[in-house]
Design an enzyme around this catalytic site. Sequence first.
Site, PDB file in Angstrom:
ATOM      1  N   LEU A  52      -3.574  26.820  24.002  1.00  0.00           N
ATOM      2  CA  LEU A  52      -4.051  26.983  25.372  1.00  0.00           C
ATOM      3  C   LEU A  52      -3.091  26.418  26.417  1.00  0.00           C
ATOM      4  O   LEU A  52      -3.451  26.300  27.590  1.00  0.00           O
ATOM      5  CB  LEU A  52      -5.444  26.358  25.527  1.00  0.00           C
ATOM      6  N   SER A  53      -1.869  26.086  26.002  1.00  0.00           N
ATOM      7  CA  SER A  53      -0.910  25.578  26.987  1.00  0.00           C
ATOM      8  C   SER A  53      -0.314  26.747  27.766  1.00  0.00           C
ATOM      9  O   SER A  53      -0.243  27.874  27.285  1.00  0.00           O
ATOM     10  CB  SER A  53       0.182  24.746  26.325  1.00  0.00           C
ATOM     11  N   MET A 100       2.730  18.116  27.285  1.00  0.00           N
ATOM     12  CA  MET A 100       2.723  18.740  25.959  1.00  0.00           C
ATOM     13  C   MET A 100       4.126  19.183  25.551  1.00  0.00           C
ATOM     14  O   MET A 100       4.493  19.090  24.380  1.00  0.00           O
ATOM     15  CB  MET A 100       1.759  19.925  25.914  1.00  0.00           C
ATOM     16  N   ASP A 113      13.823  16.392   8.035  1.00  0.00           N
ATOM     17  CA  ASP A 113      14.313  17.551   7.282  1.00  0.00           C
ATOM     18  C   ASP A 113      15.765  17.371   6.854  1.00  0.00           C
ATOM     19  O   ASP A 113      16.129  17.689   5.727  1.00  0.00           O
ATOM     20  CB  ASP A 113      14.167  18.823   8.117  1.00  0.00           C
TER      21      ASP A 113
END
Length: 160
Positions: A74-75, A112, A127
């Site tokens: 929802l950003s 965000m 990673d």
Amino acid sequence: MNFNHFDDRGNAIMVDVSGKQETLRTATAAADVHMSAKVLDAILNSTVAKGDVLGVARLAGIMAAKRTPDLIPLSHPLSLHSVAVEFAPDSTAGKIEVQCTVRAFERTGVEMEAMTGAALAALTIYDMCKGTDKSISIGDIRLLYKEGGKSGVYRREEGQ
């Protein structure tokens, strides 16, 4: 203005920010990557087999911030003006603090985007180093600072 992410029937919606004032928005978020002294030393001395860990992590963080609307349902898609990813290694604590700062002239905040950038840069460090040590951990993803918009300035207090 209602900032609820649900309509009258309980359905998820993207908040309508069209009535909000555009302002310069800035946010800085951080994530901690905990590792052994051996791994931290290898990162800092550029001896990790996969190459320039922090250079690749920086690019991953920038790319992630730009792709936040594809990852957080929802950003809002935002026109980001600046994304910077920095690293603060701490040999005593055995960690690297990743910080991501995002700026945009928008109607909604960039928190965000900053948090996504910090988190993905941290995941990239994992990673690139997991072949050396799978016990590396990522934690404490948090907002450090934000400004712009109606709610004004937020600055995380020490120990929060």
